[in-house]
Design an enzyme around this catalytic site. Sequence first.
Site, PDB file in Angstrom:
ATOM      1  N   TYR A   1       0.837  -1.199   0.000  1.00  0.00           N
ATOM      2  CA  TYR A   1       0.000   0.000   0.000  1.00  0.00           C
ATOM      3  C   TYR A   1       0.875   1.254   0.000  1.00  0.00           C
ATOM      4  O   TYR A   1       0.556   2.251   0.647  1.00  0.00           O
ATOM      5  CB  TYR A   1      -0.947  -0.008   1.206  1.00  0.00           C
ATOM      6  CG  TYR A   1      -1.894  -1.195   1.244  1.00  0.00           C
ATOM      7  CD1 TYR A   1      -2.169  -1.933   0.109  1.00  0.00           C
ATOM      8  CD2 TYR A   1      -2.534  -1.559   2.420  1.00  0.00           C
ATOM      9  CE1 TYR A   1      -3.042  -3.016   0.131  1.00  0.00           C
ATOM     10  CE2 TYR A   1      -3.414  -2.638   2.462  1.00  0.00           C
ATOM     11  CZ  TYR A   1      -3.658  -3.364   1.313  1.00  0.00           C
ATOM     12  OH  TYR A   1      -4.522  -4.435   1.342  1.00  0.00           O
TER      13      TYR A   1
ATOM     14  N   LYS B   1       6.984 -13.745   3.398  1.00  0.00           N
ATOM     15  CA  LYS B   1       7.075 -14.662   2.254  1.00  0.00           C
ATOM     16  C   LYS B   1       8.511 -14.570   1.734  1.00  0.00           C
ATOM     17  O   LYS B   1       8.768 -14.316   0.543  1.00  0.00           O
ATOM     18  CB  LYS B   1       6.026 -14.246   1.202  1.00  0.00           C
ATOM     19  CG  LYS B   1       5.832 -15.230   0.092  1.00  0.00           C
ATOM     20  CD  LYS B   1       5.091 -16.491   0.499  1.00  0.00           C
ATOM     21  CE  LYS B   1       5.005 -17.462  -0.654  1.00  0.00           C
ATOM     22  NZ  LYS B   1       4.550 -18.793  -0.267  1.00  0.00           N
TER      23      LYS B   1
ATOM     24  N   ASP C   1       1.331 -17.921   3.745  1.00  0.00           N
ATOM     25  CA  ASP C   1       0.304 -18.882   3.325  1.00  0.00           C
ATOM     26  C   ASP C   1       0.096 -19.954   4.400  1.00  0.00           C
ATOM     27  O   ASP C   1      -1.037 -20.293   4.754  1.00  0.00           O
ATOM     28  CB  ASP C   1       0.639 -19.499   1.951  1.00  0.00           C
ATOM     29  CG  ASP C   1       2.119 -19.823   1.775  1.00  0.00           C
ATOM     30  OD1 ASP C   1       2.906 -19.514   2.683  1.00  0.00           O
ATOM     31  OD2 ASP C   1       2.478 -20.387   0.733  1.00  0.00           O
TER      32      ASP C   1
ATOM     33  N   ASP D   1      -3.446  -7.253   6.443  1.00  0.00           N
ATOM     34  CA  ASP D   1      -4.829  -6.961   6.055  1.00  0.00           C
ATOM     35  C   ASP D   1      -5.592  -8.270   5.830  1.00  0.00           C
ATOM     36  O   ASP D   1      -6.689  -8.479   6.357  1.00  0.00           O
ATOM     37  CB  ASP D   1      -4.784  -6.130   4.752  1.00  0.00           C
ATOM     38  CG  ASP D   1      -6.105  -5.489   4.412  1.00  0.00           C
ATOM     39  OD1 ASP D   1      -7.056  -5.614   5.203  1.00  0.00           O
ATOM     40  OD2 ASP D   1      -6.194  -4.850   3.342  1.00  0.00           O
TER      41      ASP D   1
ATOM     42  N   ASP E   1      -8.689 -10.575   8.299  1.00  0.00           N
ATOM     43  CA  ASP E   1     -10.027 -11.067   7.954  1.00  0.00           C
ATOM     44  C   ASP E   1     -10.170 -12.558   8.286  1.00  0.00           C
ATOM     45  O   ASP E   1     -11.226 -12.998   8.725  1.00  0.00           O
ATOM     46  CB  ASP E   1     -10.347 -10.806   6.469  1.00  0.00           C
ATOM     47  CG  ASP E   1     -10.985  -9.424   6.264  1.00  0.00           C
ATOM     48  OD1 ASP E   1     -10.656  -8.512   7.061  1.00  0.00           O
ATOM     49  OD2 ASP E   1     -11.807  -9.255   5.344  1.00  0.00           O
TER      50      ASP E   1
END
Length: 331
Positions: A124, A169, A200, A224, A228
């Site tokens: 971002y 990652k 992941d 982010d 969720d």
Amino acid sequence: MKLAVVPGDGIGKEVIPVALAVLDAFGLDIEKVPLEIGYGKWERTGSALTDEDMSVIKECDCVLFGAITTPPDPNYKSVLMRLRKELDLYANIRPFAPLANVKLPCNKKVFDFVIVRENTEGMYSGIEELHENVAYTTRVISRKGSERIAENACSIAKKRKKHITVVHKANVLKSDSFFRDICTGVARRNGISYNEMLVDAMAYDLVLRPEKYDVLVTTNLFGDILSDVAAAISGGLGLCPSANIGNRHALFEPIHGSAPDIAGRGIANPIASILSVRMMLQWMGLETEAQVLGNAVDSVIQKGIVSPDMGGSYSTIEVGNAIAAKVINVP
Ligand code: ATP
């Protein structure tokens, strides 16, 4: 204390007034500065957030923020990203633990972890190029940004289990091995133990074994998405608060967005916003009030005074009133 109040759009306009009414029940000396910012304003004026709004916000100590719908304009720049950048709110803190009596989608009932997400750079960064046949987004991971988010995670870990999990990652992204090495170095310097997880694998394990984790530190986009996942296992977006913290300012907001699908019906769950007020009270050093508010939310849920997303039939305002009444009636 000066508080900018930005309900925004959609259900933000329903849950923020309710959260504010709960805050008012404490009778604290807080000056509130209401601001119209968001999609509605963009439709009316062509600007979602003006420079003048920005200077008013900068004069406030903190912001209570609802949610903003993204206008369908390819040149539109996210209001929240601008606020996070200009107020330098580099740490996004998202705690997850199941509330008493909340139905969870999996059989894990006991967990308590915090996602510490870098909030001003990463994917971002805002550095983007859109061409006819290709588009680029520059992922920025700086030493300063990584060090300060790792320091923030370590300071939270010091009050908890003195352990952080660095999520990245790094097997694919050089920028993430840079981030990982800085985070692990900061942890060692602070005497905090650490482990590493690939993002992941982290998403998978968070669903299956959330009880294993305490403080997770990660980059902007990964944080982010993991938030969720964490919200889903904690009982839903309507319950999860967050704090965006900088050195001078702070902004408190529910994790959820403006939920256009249910906006205007008075059925949005206000608990995420009310618990965001609780995080604000903690940031202000008002631990007793924060404790009272946490107990009030638990007790109202236990009584079954909950909105439809939690299987109840109470409105946004009814849930808020029940929580405010508990706060007022504390001896
Ligand atoms: P936006 O475009 O603003 O991000 P969205 O609908 O894409 O909005 P969310 O607002 O996070 O994203 O909503 C995702 C889903 O969760 C929607 O179905 C919404 O109705 C539901 N939801 C989100 N917040 C709440 C809430 N406070 N109470 C009840 N349901 C909610």
